[in-house]
Design a protein around this motif. Sequence first.
Motif, PDB file in Angstrom:
ATOM      1  N   VAL A  87       0.841  -1.198   0.000  1.00 36.76           N
ATOM      2  CA  VAL A  87       0.000   0.000   0.000  1.00 36.76           C
ATOM      3  C   VAL A  87       0.880   1.252   0.000  1.00 36.76           C
ATOM      4  CG1 VAL A  87      -1.602   1.375   1.357  1.00 36.76           C
ATOM      5  CG2 VAL A  87      -1.989  -1.060   1.098  1.00 36.76           C
ATOM      6  N   ASP A  88       1.894   1.240   0.857  1.00 36.90           N
ATOM      7  CA  ASP A  88       2.782   2.393   0.901  1.00 36.90           C
ATOM      8  C   ASP A  88       3.483   2.583  -0.433  1.00 36.90           C
ATOM      9  OD1 ASP A  88       2.029   2.803   3.462  1.00 36.90           O
ATOM     10  OD2 ASP A  88       3.799   1.917   4.376  1.00 36.90           O
ATOM     11  N   MET A  90       2.436   1.629  -3.318  1.00 35.51           N
ATOM     12  CA  MET A  90       1.434   2.135  -4.262  1.00 35.51           C
ATOM     13  C   MET A  90       1.252   3.632  -4.059  1.00 35.51           C
ATOM     14  SD  MET A  90      -2.479   0.739  -4.401  1.00 35.51           S
ATOM     15  CE  MET A  90      -3.889   1.817  -4.654  1.00 35.51           C
ATOM     16  N   ALA A  91       1.221   4.060  -2.819  1.00 34.65           N
ATOM     17  CA  ALA A  91       1.064   5.481  -2.525  1.00 34.65           C
ATOM     18  C   ALA A  91       2.220   6.276  -3.127  1.00 34.65           C
ATOM     19  CB  ALA A  91       1.001   5.700  -1.017  1.00 34.65           C
ATOM     20  N   GLU A  92       3.412   5.723  -2.983  1.00 34.73           N
ATOM     21  CA  GLU A  92       4.571   6.424  -3.540  1.00 34.73           C
ATOM     22  C   GLU A  92       4.475   6.518  -5.057  1.00 34.73           C
ATOM     23  OE1 GLU A  92       8.685   5.404  -2.555  1.00 34.73           O
ATOM     24  OE2 GLU A  92       7.907   4.814  -0.585  1.00 34.73           O
ATOM     25  N   LEU A  94       1.846   6.415  -6.936  1.00 36.51           N
ATOM     26  CA  LEU A  94       0.794   7.346  -7.324  1.00 36.51           C
ATOM     27  C   LEU A  94       1.268   8.781  -7.128  1.00 36.51           C
ATOM     28  CD1 LEU A  94      -2.412   5.596  -5.987  1.00 36.51           C
ATOM     29  CD2 LEU A  94      -1.597   5.787  -8.335  1.00 36.51           C
ATOM     30  N   ASN A  95       2.005   8.981  -6.066  1.00 33.28           N
ATOM     31  CA  ASN A  95       2.493  10.329  -5.814  1.00 33.28           C
ATOM     32  C   ASN A  95       3.465  10.784  -6.886  1.00 33.28           C
ATOM     33  OD1 ASN A  95       1.296  11.619  -3.792  1.00 33.28           O
ATOM     34  ND2 ASN A  95       3.149  11.767  -2.538  1.00 33.28           N
ATOM     35  N   PHE A  97       3.444   9.804  -9.846  1.00 37.42           N
ATOM     36  CA  PHE A  97       2.644  10.080 -11.029  1.00 37.42           C
ATOM     37  C   PHE A  97       1.942  11.426 -10.885  1.00 37.42           C
ATOM     38  CE2 PHE A  97      -1.207   9.961 -13.533  1.00 37.42           C
ATOM     39  CZ  PHE A  97      -0.735   9.505 -14.751  1.00 37.42           C
ATOM     40  N   ARG A  98       1.412  11.650  -9.703  1.00 35.67           N
ATOM     41  CA  ARG A  98       0.638  12.859  -9.466  1.00 35.67           C
ATOM     42  C   ARG A  98       1.496  14.111  -9.653  1.00 35.67           C
ATOM     43  NH1 ARG A  98      -3.256  13.043  -5.489  1.00 35.67           N
ATOM     44  NH2 ARG A  98      -2.202  11.376  -4.373  1.00 35.67           N
ATOM     45  N   THR A 284      -9.637  15.143 -18.183  1.00 35.37           N
ATOM     46  CA  THR A 284      -8.573  15.775 -17.408  1.00 35.37           C
ATOM     47  C   THR A 284      -7.248  15.273 -17.933  1.00 35.37           C
ATOM     48  OG1 THR A 284      -8.647  14.030 -15.773  1.00 35.37           O
ATOM     49  CG2 THR A 284      -9.953  15.969 -15.320  1.00 35.37           C
ATOM     50  N   LEU A 285      -6.319  16.184 -18.025  1.00 41.48           N
ATOM     51  CA  LEU A 285      -4.997  15.834 -18.522  1.00 41.48           C
ATOM     52  C   LEU A 285      -4.185  15.184 -17.414  1.00 41.48           C
ATOM     53  CD1 LEU A 285      -4.271  19.095 -20.516  1.00 41.48           C
ATOM     54  CD2 LEU A 285      -4.928  16.849 -21.410  1.00 41.48           C
ATOM     55  N   SER A 286      -3.278  14.325 -17.810  1.00 44.90           N
ATOM     56  CA  SER A 286      -2.365  13.774 -16.818  1.00 44.90           C
ATOM     57  C   SER A 286      -1.445  14.896 -16.347  1.00 44.90           C
ATOM     58  CB  SER A 286      -1.546  12.646 -17.425  1.00 44.90           C
ATOM     59  OG  SER A 286      -0.589  13.169 -18.322  1.00 44.90           O
TER      60      SER A 286
END
Lengths: 314, 314
Positions: A87-88, A90-92, A94-95, A97-98, A284-286
């Motif tokens: 999970v952590d 995955m969070a990283e 996603l971050n 990517f974000r 929405t754009l990436s």
Amino acid sequence: MLMLMSNLRDLEIRHLTALDAVASEGTFARAADKLGYTQSAISQQIASLEKVVDAKVFDRPGGPRPVTLTPFGEQLLVASRDMLKRVDCMAEDLNRFRTGTVGRLTIGTFQSVSATLLPLVLGRMRDTHPDVEIRVFENDLDDQLEVAMTRGELDMSFVVGEMAGRFESRHLFDDPFVLVARPDQFAPGPVSLVDISREPMIGQHHNSCQIMNETGLRAHGLDPKYVFRTNDNVATAAMVRAGMGVAVMPLLCVEPDDPRISLHPLDPPIPDRSIYIAWRPGRTLSPVAERFLELALEISAEFVDRTVPVPALA
Amino acid sequence: MLMLMSNLRDLEIRHLTALDAVASEGTFARAADKLGYTQSAISQQIASLEKVVDAKVFDRPGGPRPVTLTPFGEQLLVASRDMLKRVDCMAEDLNRFRTGTVGRLTIGTFQSVSATLLPLVLGRMRDTHPDVEIRVFENDLDDQLEVAMTRGELDMSFVVGEMAGRFESRHLFDDPFVLVARPDQFAPGPVSLVDISREPMIGQHHNSCQIMNETGLRAHGLDPKYVFRTNDNVATAAMVRAGMGVAVMPLLCVEPDDPRISLHPLDPPIPDRSIYIAWRPGRTLSPVAERFLELALEISAEFVDRTVPVPALA
DNA sequence: CATAAGCATCAGCATAGACGATCATCAGTA
DNA sequence: TACTGATGATCGTCTATGCTGATGCTTATG
């Protein structure tokens, strides 16, 4: 068996966190402290966990002795810790990517942008976002870019004209049509369309640029004579230098510092070729695309400042 | 950044399931049907998900058009599906553990059990639970087994005597002490302890078995003379055959069908050696351990039936 | 312009879950 | 032997969460 599997879908990260904390701390109360709950809450969470997995997870010896994991609990714990780590992780991901640190971006483009604006934007992207994978699809038959965008194959695309309604777009800059001639052919400064249409002309094959071009001339009742057609801008300039004729080209398509040709504004001017960047409407754009858009706008501004005051146009 | 990571800890499997369903089905309503919720619930779940990850996950075009994933949503989806797969995988693993299909088991034992009961139990385990990894720690200094159990190094252990209080245990069988002599040395049938104590004796070094043995004899005021001590049962039998003396041994430690020795009950008998299987008190056993316990009890029963009616004892 | 398909939102309700207090258990100790 | 203290379970209370059902808004389609 299948029922147990779907039961585990009721599991919550919170349960796993509690399990981890209790196993680490040894007592429910300390785990509760660590997680900011009360002992009662942890007790209930573990009870709930035991209900979900349908097995005792801790042995409670009673009295002041700390709880211990059952064998099943130990199994569950290692699996849980693995899950939490994921999970952590995955969070990283996603971050990253974000924030646009990583990502993939596919951009549609056509020749004159590929040769001028795009390299600057790509260069800047590479400096600030080195781990972003950018792919470029060049296609000069410009409805192809629209089709590809509609199919979701392109995140964004450079386009000519506003794409009214069918796409969302931002204007980047206007690219004026200029006359390309031999240096001694006309006096510096604007050349009238009438004078131009008397010369043999070098054109492009049927693409949007050429259409704008011819439409612009015909709008003034003129009928240009094309003696040669090529979509290769370098070849066009070479033809002009060789005296085969003159060409009306977007300024962007011309090598600006070549002394063997001279550039003239048209009199009257025909409508500028407007360059936009476009994407599917309502999408929405990436983050990476947002960044690319920003850069394209920013660099276009600088770009116009630099290219417009070409000597021959002053 | 760290805050976002801990935010993701609030994520729930339910959210991921909803995301997956909506992405697969294309609309909230169909996803709701599939999962047995109402459209409203799914809408709220996705909203909640978007709040947790702090980003829009779907583009809602409005009107009758289906929603589409944002680029972030796509990222999230692949991560989520991965997570869901792992959850299912974890459920399967736990299930295999729960049913005793897989697992690890460490058993403490001592010589006579290792040579007799244990192989039968292990054989049966291997037949029905081939993927269980069983490790055996043999140690004839039997408090070592207790120590190892207390330290958690052993899941269960065979022990002699009831382990009053300090362990939980189940009785397996009683192993009577018998006299081992040359075939011509005594008339068949019981031999009095007085007669025995006149013979030179072969004993073991100081271990629990020998202690029981000597204590039993001394309880009748007798003072056995040991001419040789070995913990090797085969060596003991060889000594008896060689005429060095007689031995008082647990029946289990004697090769039952050897015609070159004869076995005699003691008169009066000294207390049987009671064989138990024990584990840490208050600890739930792993499924595999439960199974092992069952088998040990079951096979002990058969085992007693088979070994007790030794000819010489009839 | 009406309809239908899509999602958001709201009110209402049930319940899960947290808290605080209390209870039961039991090792250690006086 | 009784007391003490640490531990988890349980109970009553209250809040927040989450689901339902109804309604509203948006937009493509006929």
